[in-house]
Structure formats: C-alpha cells, structure tokens
Design an enzyme around this catalytic site. Structure first.
Site, PDB file in Angstrom:
ATOM      1  CG  HIS A 114      -4.319  -3.186  -2.785  1.00 29.49           C
ATOM      2  ND1 HIS A 114      -4.799  -4.444  -3.047  1.00 29.49           N
ATOM      3  CD2 HIS A 114      -3.236  -3.369  -1.983  1.00 29.49           C
ATOM      4  CE1 HIS A 114      -4.041  -5.341  -2.426  1.00 29.49           C
ATOM      5  NE2 HIS A 114      -3.085  -4.705  -1.777  1.00 29.49           N
ATOM      6  CG  ASP A 119      -7.160  -6.383  -4.664  1.00 25.21           C
ATOM      7  OD1 ASP A 119      -6.989  -7.011  -3.611  1.00 25.21           O
ATOM      8  OD2 ASP A 119      -6.567  -5.327  -4.942  1.00 25.21           O
TER       9      ASP A 119
HETATM   10  P1  NDP Z   1       7.140  -7.873   0.367  1.00 24.89           P
HETATM   11  O1  NDP Z   1       8.030  -8.002  -0.792  1.00 24.89           O
HETATM   12  O2  NDP Z   1       6.365  -9.056   0.822  1.00 24.89           O
HETATM   13  O3  NDP Z   1       6.094  -6.673   0.141  1.00 24.89           O
HETATM   14  C1  NDP Z   1       6.505  -5.433  -0.367  1.00 24.89           C
HETATM   15  C2  NDP Z   1       5.359  -4.481  -0.364  1.00 24.89           C
HETATM   16  O4  NDP Z   1       4.338  -4.949  -1.227  1.00 24.89           O
HETATM   17  C3  NDP Z   1       4.708  -4.276   0.993  1.00 24.89           C
HETATM   18  O5  NDP Z   1       4.497  -2.883   1.163  1.00 24.89           O
HETATM   19  C4  NDP Z   1       3.398  -4.986   0.862  1.00 24.89           C
HETATM   20  O6  NDP Z   1       2.389  -4.340   1.616  1.00 24.89           O
HETATM   21  C5  NDP Z   1       3.104  -4.777  -0.588  1.00 24.89           C
HETATM   22  N1  NDP Z   1       2.036  -5.590  -1.135  1.00 24.89           N
HETATM   23  C6  NDP Z   1       1.091  -5.126  -1.990  1.00 24.89           C
HETATM   24  N2  NDP Z   1       0.230  -6.063  -2.302  1.00 24.89           N
HETATM   25  C7  NDP Z   1       0.592  -7.132  -1.628  1.00 24.89           C
HETATM   26  C8  NDP Z   1       0.054  -8.417  -1.523  1.00 24.89           C
HETATM   27  N3  NDP Z   1      -1.027  -8.756  -2.139  1.00 24.89           N
HETATM   28  N4  NDP Z   1       0.674  -9.313  -0.772  1.00 24.89           N
HETATM   29  C9  NDP Z   1       1.773  -8.969  -0.096  1.00 24.89           C
HETATM   30  N5  NDP Z   1       2.329  -7.764  -0.142  1.00 24.89           N
HETATM   31  C10 NDP Z   1       1.736  -6.854  -0.880  1.00 24.89           C
HETATM   32  O7  NDP Z   1       7.905  -7.275   1.620  1.00 24.89           O
HETATM   33  P2  NDP Z   1       9.347  -7.617   2.185  1.00 24.89           P
HETATM   34  O8  NDP Z   1       9.371  -6.985   3.521  1.00 24.89           O
HETATM   35  O9  NDP Z   1       9.720  -9.029   1.982  1.00 24.89           O
HETATM   36  O10 NDP Z   1      10.285  -6.805   1.201  1.00 24.89           O
HETATM   37  C11 NDP Z   1      10.271  -5.431   1.104  1.00 24.89           C
HETATM   38  C12 NDP Z   1      11.646  -5.035   0.661  1.00 24.89           C
HETATM   39  O11 NDP Z   1      11.597  -3.667   0.337  1.00 24.89           O
HETATM   40  C13 NDP Z   1      12.711  -5.216   1.730  1.00 24.89           C
HETATM   41  O12 NDP Z   1      13.791  -5.913   1.149  1.00 24.89           O
HETATM   42  C14 NDP Z   1      13.116  -3.780   2.073  1.00 24.89           C
HETATM   43  O13 NDP Z   1      14.490  -3.659   2.341  1.00 24.89           O
HETATM   44  C15 NDP Z   1      12.772  -3.098   0.780  1.00 24.89           C
HETATM   45  N6  NDP Z   1      12.555  -1.676   0.814  1.00 24.89           N
HETATM   46  C16 NDP Z   1      13.178  -0.993  -0.170  1.00 24.89           C
HETATM   47  C17 NDP Z   1      13.047   0.352  -0.277  1.00 24.89           C
HETATM   48  C18 NDP Z   1      13.782   1.011  -1.369  1.00 24.89           C
HETATM   49  O14 NDP Z   1      14.105   0.341  -2.357  1.00 24.89           O
HETATM   50  N7  NDP Z   1      14.026   2.291  -1.287  1.00 24.89           N
HETATM   51  C19 NDP Z   1      12.227   1.111   0.664  1.00 24.89           C
HETATM   52  C20 NDP Z   1      11.557   0.294   1.636  1.00 24.89           C
HETATM   53  C21 NDP Z   1      11.715  -1.065   1.684  1.00 24.89           C
HETATM   54  P3  NDP Z   1       1.856  -4.975   3.008  1.00 24.89           P
HETATM   55  O15 NDP Z   1       3.034  -4.992   3.926  1.00 24.89           O
HETATM   56  O16 NDP Z   1       0.770  -4.015   3.427  1.00 24.89           O
HETATM   57  O17 NDP Z   1       1.345  -6.329   2.671  1.00 24.89           O
END
Ligand code: NDP
Length: 327
Positions: A187, A159
């Site tokens: 955020h 932001d």
């Molecule tokens: P991203 O990598 O695109 O995003 C991950 C997180 O970052 C989301 O919660 C997203 O929130 C957040 N975020 C914060 N700021 C921003 C921003 N400015 N723009 C976009 N995202 C932002 O998500 P993916 O789905 O591609 O990847 C998530 C990964 O996490 C997956 O591979 C999943 O398997 C993994 N995962 C791992 C866990 C663990 O390690 N224990 C637990 C849960 C998930 P928002 O969706 O609100 O944009």
C-alpha cells in the site's frame, strides 16, 4: 439473537476512527443481526477526545452496539477481541527517513502484537490500516507467535476501490459492472493496480481502454490518489479509508460474492513468485471466515516487473525492521 462479538479499534479518536466506529456499530461490517462490543484504544492524551466520540456513539442509540470499552492499554482493548482494526500509527513527518518511520511504528505495533498474542481471541482477525500498513502488520504478526500468521492482514482495499471507481468513470459504467481488479503488493506508490483479468460488463477491461491510458494515466492516478485528496481537501482521506476497512473485514468475515475476488494484504505463501512471508496485496476469495489466493492468473512481463518492484520495496522494509530488531 446472536451473542455480541468484540471489535477492537486503535487510534479510535482519529479521523478514520470517526467514520469507522459508527459504521461498525450500525452493522455495516458484520451484518445487521450481529451485536458488537467496541473496545477502543487511544494514546493517553487522546482519551478525553475519545470520550466525546463515545458520547456520540451512545447518542446514536444503535441497537447493535452492546457495549463500549475505552483504554490506553492494549491488554485491555484487545482482551478477547474477535476482530482488531489497527488504525492508529505514526504518520511520516517532513524530513523523516524510512528507518525513523519504521522505528516509530515499531514502538506501536510490537507491543500491540504482543498484547494480541496474550489476550485476544485465538481466532482474532487483524486488519492493519495505519501506515506503512504492510510492514506494520508484519511487525505485529512477528510478535504474536501463538497466533496463526495468516490472521494478520493489511489494507489495500482502498486502492482496490479507487481502481474500480477510476475504471468505472473512464468507461462510463456503474461500479458494479467492474470485476476482478487486483492490487498487488505494498500500500504505497509502488502498488500495482492490475487490469489483466478485470472485466467491464463481462468484457476484458483491457479491450475497452487503451494501453497508453492504462499504463500512463490509470496506474499512477490510482497509486497517487491519496496525495490528490490531501491536495483538494487539505486533509487525508478518512471516510473512504474507513469504508475500505469495513469492506475488507466484511468480505473476510462474511465472504466474497460468487465468481468475484477482492484484494487483501496477506502473508505470501510464495504464490506468483512473491517471497514468502511478505505481507503483500493478492487477489483473494473469502468464504467461511477464511481467505484463499486466486491461483492460475496469467502474469505478463509488464505485470512481472511491477509485481517484483513492489515486492522489492517490501523486502527492503522487512530488512530495515529486522535490523531494528522489531521482527
Ligand atoms: P487518521 O485516522 O487519518 O489515520 C490513521 C492512520 O491510517 C495513519 O497512519 C494513516 O497513514 C493511515 N491510513 C492508511 N490508509 C489511509 C488512507 N487511505 N487515507 C488516510 N489515512 C490512511 O489519523 P489521525 O491522526 O486523525 O488519527 C490517528 C489516531 O491514532 C490519533 O488519535 C492518535 O492519537 C492515535 N494513535 C493511537 C495509537 C494507539 O492506539 N496506541 C498509536 C498511535 C496513534 P498516513 O498518515 O500515511 O496517511
């Protein structure tokens, strides 16, 4: 040669992870003389995709990348971690209430806080990126009683960077002409991108743009930029989020430039009337691996209203996770 430091990243096979890991491994985050060991956490079904990312990391032959560990167990991924970037989270799905979202994320950030508490380096610096980032950081922090609460931070840097670029574009100035913007609060769409103390080439920013544009266009454009990117790209911002995470950690670890500040989501100490303990965006200066809130800024009535509204939202989120027994 410096000894390698351990950098844990969760959600490592996701979109943000795909931009983030390569920048950490190339030295953008901790410096071109600091070797790193990447410790990557994913959920079990994503471990195969993560192996593909690891293959690409190795194929880059980064001289600073000393080793890579992968796991679906936070006790392994956080072992002795000096830095932890918590990216993986449960995104809001259509029809989800805030309580559902917070409860789903509690299932992720509570055990991660507990694991950090048990096995991370005692000086670990934690950045939560996964949304709702401020409250996820609070959950992790509250489940890590042996660590200093100040070691848990949330990302408002994207932001902050968006706020700089929007003002640069409006004034036709380069981004480095712009200093001392603050993102206050959550955020989320209640965040307050504040230009009261900002300067453009050393001149007060609010003397160079008109008030109507600031209140009516600038603030909502910064706050809703994420949605605009989803609309244009068909996917959420990932490279810019990763870049902001790099900026946040780099400045925290290596310091902010003299005379300038950045915005970080950190536990409130009551400064500027923000309820103590909330993880809230503040203006901070960093040196020697520590951050400090910039004090003594004027707060107008307009600012007060915005700062209180975003604090209110964070208090409601905290009440909700208390009810759920997560903190
Ligand atoms: P991203 O990598 O695109 O995003 C991950 C997180 O970052 C989301 O919660 C997203 O929130 C957040 N975020 C914060 N700021 C921003 C921003 N400015 N723009 C976009 N995202 C932002 O998500 P993916 O789905 O591609 O990847 C998530 C990964 O996490 C997956 O591979 C999943 O398997 C993994 N995962 C791992 C866990 C663990 O390690 N224990 C637990 C849960 C998930 P928002 O969706 O609100 O944009």
């Amino acid at each position: 040669n410096k000894a390698p430091v351990r950098v844990a990243v969760t959600g490592a096979a996701g979109q943000i992870g795909y931009s983030l890991l390569f920048r950490i491994a190339s030295g953008d985050m901790l410096g071109k003389d600091q070797p790193v060991i990447l410790q990557l956490l994913e959920v079990t079904p994503a471990l195969k995709a993560l192996q593909g990312v690891v293959m690409e990391l190795r194929d880059c032959a980064f001289p600073l990348l000393a080793d890579i560990v992968t796991s679906d167990d936070p006790m392994v991924a956080f072992k002795d971690a000096d830095y932890a970037l918590l990216v993986g989270a449960m995104p809001r799905k259509a029809g989800m209430e805030r309580g559902d979202l917070l409860s789903a994320n509690g299932g992720i950030f509570k055990p991660q806080g507990e694991a950090l508490n048990k096995v991370a380096s005692r000086g670990v610096k934690v950045l939560v990126v996964g949304n709702p980032a401020n409250t996820n950081a609070l959950i992790a922090q509250q489940n890590a009683p042996d660590l200093n609460p100040g070691q848990f931070t949330a990302m408002v840097r994207l932001d902050h960077n968006r706020a700089i670029s929007q003002l640069a574009e409006k004034t036709g100035q380069p981004v480095d002409a712009i200093q001392n913007i603050t993102i206050w609060g959550n955020h989320s769409s209640t965040q307050y991108p504040d230009l009261s103390a900002a300067t453009v080439n050393g001149q007060p920013a609010l003397d160079t743009v008109d008030r109507e544009w600031y209140e009516g266009t600038y603030i909502p454009t910064v706050a809703k930029r994420g949605a605009a990117i989803i609309e244009a790209r068909g996917a959420s911002s990932a490279a810019s989020a990763a870049s902001a995470a790099i900026d946040h950690m780099r400045d925290w670890a290596l310091g902010t430039p003299e005379g300038q500040w950045v915005s970080m989501g950190i536990p409130s100490d009551g400064s500027y009337g923000v309820p103590e303990g909330l993880i809230y965006g503040f203006p901070v200066k960093c040196s020697g691996g520590q951050y400090e809130i910039v004090q003594g800024l004027d707060v107008s009535d307009f600012s007060r209203g915005k700062m209180d509204a975003t604090a209110q939202e964070l208090q409601e989120e905290r009440d909700e996770v208390r009810k759920l027994g997560l903190v």
